[in-house]
Write a protein that holds these residues in place. Structure first.
Motif, PDB file in Angstrom:
ATOM      1  N   LYS A  93      -2.993   5.599  18.509  1.00 33.17           N
ATOM      2  CA  LYS A  93      -3.845   6.418  19.367  1.00 33.17           C
ATOM      3  C   LYS A  93      -4.989   5.513  19.763  1.00 33.17           C
ATOM      4  O   LYS A  93      -5.797   5.115  18.931  1.00 33.17           O
ATOM      5  N   ARG A  94      -5.006   5.153  21.050  1.00 31.60           N
ATOM      6  CA  ARG A  94      -5.977   4.188  21.562  1.00 31.60           C
ATOM      7  C   ARG A  94      -7.357   4.471  21.034  1.00 31.60           C
ATOM      8  O   ARG A  94      -7.786   5.606  21.055  1.00 31.60           O
ATOM      9  N   PRO A  95      -7.995   3.509  20.454  1.00 28.54           N
ATOM     10  CA  PRO A  95      -7.721   2.069  20.405  1.00 28.54           C
ATOM     11  C   PRO A  95      -7.266   1.588  19.030  1.00 28.54           C
ATOM     12  O   PRO A  95      -7.530   0.458  18.648  1.00 28.54           O
ATOM     13  N   GLN A  96      -6.537   2.452  18.262  1.00 29.65           N
ATOM     14  CA  GLN A  96      -6.192   2.081  16.892  1.00 29.65           C
ATOM     15  C   GLN A  96      -4.727   2.340  16.563  1.00 29.65           C
ATOM     16  O   GLN A  96      -4.125   3.293  17.071  1.00 29.65           O
ATOM     17  N   LEU A  97      -4.217   1.508  15.679  1.00 25.47           N
ATOM     18  CA  LEU A  97      -2.873   1.642  15.132  1.00 25.47           C
ATOM     19  C   LEU A  97      -3.030   2.023  13.660  1.00 25.47           C
ATOM     20  O   LEU A  97      -3.806   1.392  12.941  1.00 25.47           O
ATOM     21  N   THR A  98      -2.334   3.068  13.218  1.00 26.86           N
ATOM     22  CA  THR A  98      -2.431   3.517  11.826  1.00 26.86           C
ATOM     23  C   THR A  98      -1.084   3.294  11.143  1.00 26.86           C
ATOM     24  O   THR A  98      -0.052   3.716  11.657  1.00 26.86           O
ATOM     25  N   ILE A  99      -1.119   2.622   9.991  1.00 24.61           N
ATOM     26  CA  ILE A  99       0.088   2.374   9.207  1.00 24.61           C
ATOM     27  C   ILE A  99      -0.090   3.083   7.866  1.00 24.61           C
ATOM     28  O   ILE A  99      -1.131   2.959   7.225  1.00 24.61           O
ATOM     29  N   ARG A 100       0.934   3.825   7.456  1.00 22.16           N
ATOM     30  CA  ARG A 100       0.888   4.537   6.176  1.00 22.16           C
ATOM     31  C   ARG A 100       2.071   4.124   5.324  1.00 22.16           C
ATOM     32  O   ARG A 100       3.206   4.138   5.782  1.00 22.16           O
ATOM     33  N   ASN A 101       1.796   3.756   4.088  1.00 19.31           N
ATOM     34  CA  ASN A 101       2.840   3.384   3.131  1.00 19.31           C
ATOM     35  C   ASN A 101       3.191   4.612   2.294  1.00 19.31           C
ATOM     36  O   ASN A 101       2.481   4.965   1.365  1.00 19.31           O
ATOM     37  N   GLY A 102       4.283   5.263   2.630  1.00 22.91           N
ATOM     38  CA  GLY A 102       4.719   6.444   1.897  1.00 22.91           C
ATOM     39  C   GLY A 102       5.722   6.114   0.808  1.00 22.91           C
ATOM     40  O   GLY A 102       6.478   6.977   0.384  1.00 22.91           O
ATOM     41  N   THR A 103       5.750   4.858   0.355  1.00 22.68           N
ATOM     42  CA  THR A 103       6.693   4.451  -0.689  1.00 22.68           C
ATOM     43  C   THR A 103       5.982   4.295  -2.021  1.00 22.68           C
ATOM     44  O   THR A 103       4.754   4.352  -2.095  1.00 22.68           O
ATOM     45  N   SER A 104       6.749   4.052  -3.066  1.00 22.64           N
ATOM     46  CA  SER A 104       6.177   3.858  -4.400  1.00 22.64           C
ATOM     47  C   SER A 104       5.953   2.387  -4.727  1.00 22.64           C
ATOM     48  O   SER A 104       5.601   2.053  -5.850  1.00 22.64           O
ATOM     49  N   LEU A 105       6.162   1.499  -3.756  1.00 23.46           N
ATOM     50  CA  LEU A 105       5.940   0.072  -3.939  1.00 23.46           C
ATOM     51  C   LEU A 105       4.859  -0.415  -2.980  1.00 23.46           C
ATOM     52  O   LEU A 105       4.668   0.170  -1.914  1.00 23.46           O
ATOM     53  N   ALA A 106       4.166  -1.489  -3.362  1.00 19.57           N
ATOM     54  CA  ALA A 106       3.229  -2.109  -2.416  1.00 19.57           C
ATOM     55  C   ALA A 106       4.038  -2.631  -1.238  1.00 19.57           C
ATOM     56  O   ALA A 106       5.177  -3.068  -1.394  1.00 19.57           O
ATOM     57  N   ALA A 107       3.463  -2.568  -0.050  1.00 24.52           N
ATOM     58  CA  ALA A 107       4.152  -3.035   1.151  1.00 24.52           C
ATOM     59  C   ALA A 107       3.292  -4.067   1.858  1.00 24.52           C
ATOM     60  O   ALA A 107       2.089  -3.868   2.022  1.00 24.52           O
ATOM     61  N   GLY A 108       3.914  -5.163   2.257  1.00 26.57           N
ATOM     62  CA  GLY A 108       3.243  -6.119   3.116  1.00 26.57           C
ATOM     63  C   GLY A 108       3.504  -5.702   4.548  1.00 26.57           C
ATOM     64  O   GLY A 108       4.516  -5.057   4.841  1.00 26.57           O
ATOM     65  N   TYR A 109       2.598  -6.031   5.450  1.00 27.54           N
ATOM     66  CA  TYR A 109       2.805  -5.619   6.837  1.00 27.54           C
ATOM     67  C   TYR A 109       2.157  -6.603   7.803  1.00 27.54           C
ATOM     68  O   TYR A 109       1.222  -7.322   7.455  1.00 27.54           O
ATOM     69  N   LEU A 110       2.664  -6.603   9.012  1.00 24.97           N
ATOM     70  CA  LEU A 110       2.087  -7.331  10.138  1.00 24.97           C
ATOM     71  C   LEU A 110       2.270  -6.459  11.372  1.00 24.97           C
ATOM     72  O   LEU A 110       3.314  -5.821  11.529  1.00 24.97           O
ATOM     73  N   ALA A 111       1.283  -6.453  12.245  1.00 22.69           N
ATOM     74  CA  ALA A 111       1.398  -5.763  13.530  1.00 22.69           C
ATOM     75  C   ALA A 111       1.368  -6.839  14.609  1.00 22.69           C
ATOM     76  O   ALA A 111       0.441  -7.648  14.659  1.00 22.69           O
ATOM     77  N   VAL A 112       2.402  -6.853  15.453  1.00 21.82           N
ATOM     78  CA  VAL A 112       2.582  -7.915  16.427  1.00 21.82           C
ATOM     79  C   VAL A 112       2.961  -7.306  17.777  1.00 21.82           C
ATOM     80  O   VAL A 112       3.786  -6.386  17.836  1.00 21.82           O
ATOM     81  N   ASP A 113       2.377  -7.833  18.850  1.00 20.38           N
ATOM     82  CA  ASP A 113       2.796  -7.417  20.187  1.00 20.38           C
ATOM     83  C   ASP A 113       4.286  -7.731  20.347  1.00 20.38           C
ATOM     84  O   ASP A 113       4.752  -8.765  19.885  1.00 20.38           O
ATOM     85  N   GLU A 114       5.032  -6.844  20.996  1.00 25.02           N
ATOM     86  CA  GLU A 114       6.479  -7.049  21.122  1.00 25.02           C
ATOM     87  C   GLU A 114       6.823  -8.379  21.786  1.00 25.02           C
ATOM     88  O   GLU A 114       7.831  -9.002  21.447  1.00 25.02           O
ATOM     89  N   ASN A 115       6.020  -8.841  22.730  1.00 19.90           N
ATOM     90  CA  ASN A 115       6.305 -10.112  23.391  1.00 19.90           C
ATOM     91  C   ASN A 115       5.960 -11.312  22.506  1.00 19.90           C
ATOM     92  O   ASN A 115       6.578 -12.356  22.607  1.00 19.90           O
ATOM     93  N   GLN A 116       4.989 -11.166  21.651  1.00 13.58           N
ATOM     94  CA  GLN A 116       4.632 -12.227  20.707  1.00 13.58           C
ATOM     95  C   GLN A 116       5.743 -12.402  19.666  1.00 13.58           C
ATOM     96  O   GLN A 116       6.032 -13.511  19.248  1.00 13.58           O
TER      97      GLN A 116
END
Length: 135
Positions: A45-68
């Motif tokens: 929701k402009r201007p932010q991206l929200t990521i939620r980890n609904g798992t029982s393990l730690a999660a690594g993440y990266l947010a990348v433009d589709e063209n990148q």
């Protein structure tokens, strides 16, 4: 003839009763090394991206433009940002790798971490990708 029938029947029953390895009910079930007990979700929701980890393990993440993402490789790493189980992070669009004013879709890559031999988290399992429309 009766001896032949009895012998064949005995062989068939012996083979049927002795086939297969014994089951060991004392062995613990194999551990799931991937994403478990839920899912990782991402919303924008402009201007932010929200990521939620609904798992029982730690999660690594990266947010990348589709063209990148097309021109770069992003493997899981030990020093990447981690999201605790049940945790949420809010990322400004400007912090998405490769983001420009023309960006329309972000790819959120995520993977699980499990404790390594010395307690240090190590990446485990596949890299998952979510497409998130930037609105």
């Amino acid at each position: 003839m009766r001896l032949l029938t009895t012998t064949l029947l005995t062989l068939v029953l012996t083979a049927a009763c002795s086939s297969g390895a014994p089951t060991d009910f004392s062995a613990p079930p194999p551990q799931n090394q991937g994403i478990v007990a839920g899912e990782v979700t991402a919303t924008a929701k402009r201007p932010q991206l929200t990521i939620r980890n609904g798992t029982s393990l730690a999660a690594g993440y990266l947010a990348v433009d589709e063209n990148q993402l097309i021109i770069a490789m992003y493997p899981p790493c030990v020093t990447c940002t981690k999201l605790a189980p049940g945790g949420t992070v809010v990322i400004p669009y400007t912090s998405i790798d490769g983001y420009t004013a023309n960006s329309r879709v972000a790819k959120v890559l995520y993977w699980s971490y499990i404790p390594g031999p010395n307690g240090t988290p190590v990446p485990s399992g596949p890299i998952h990708t979510l497409d998130v429309r930037l609105n």
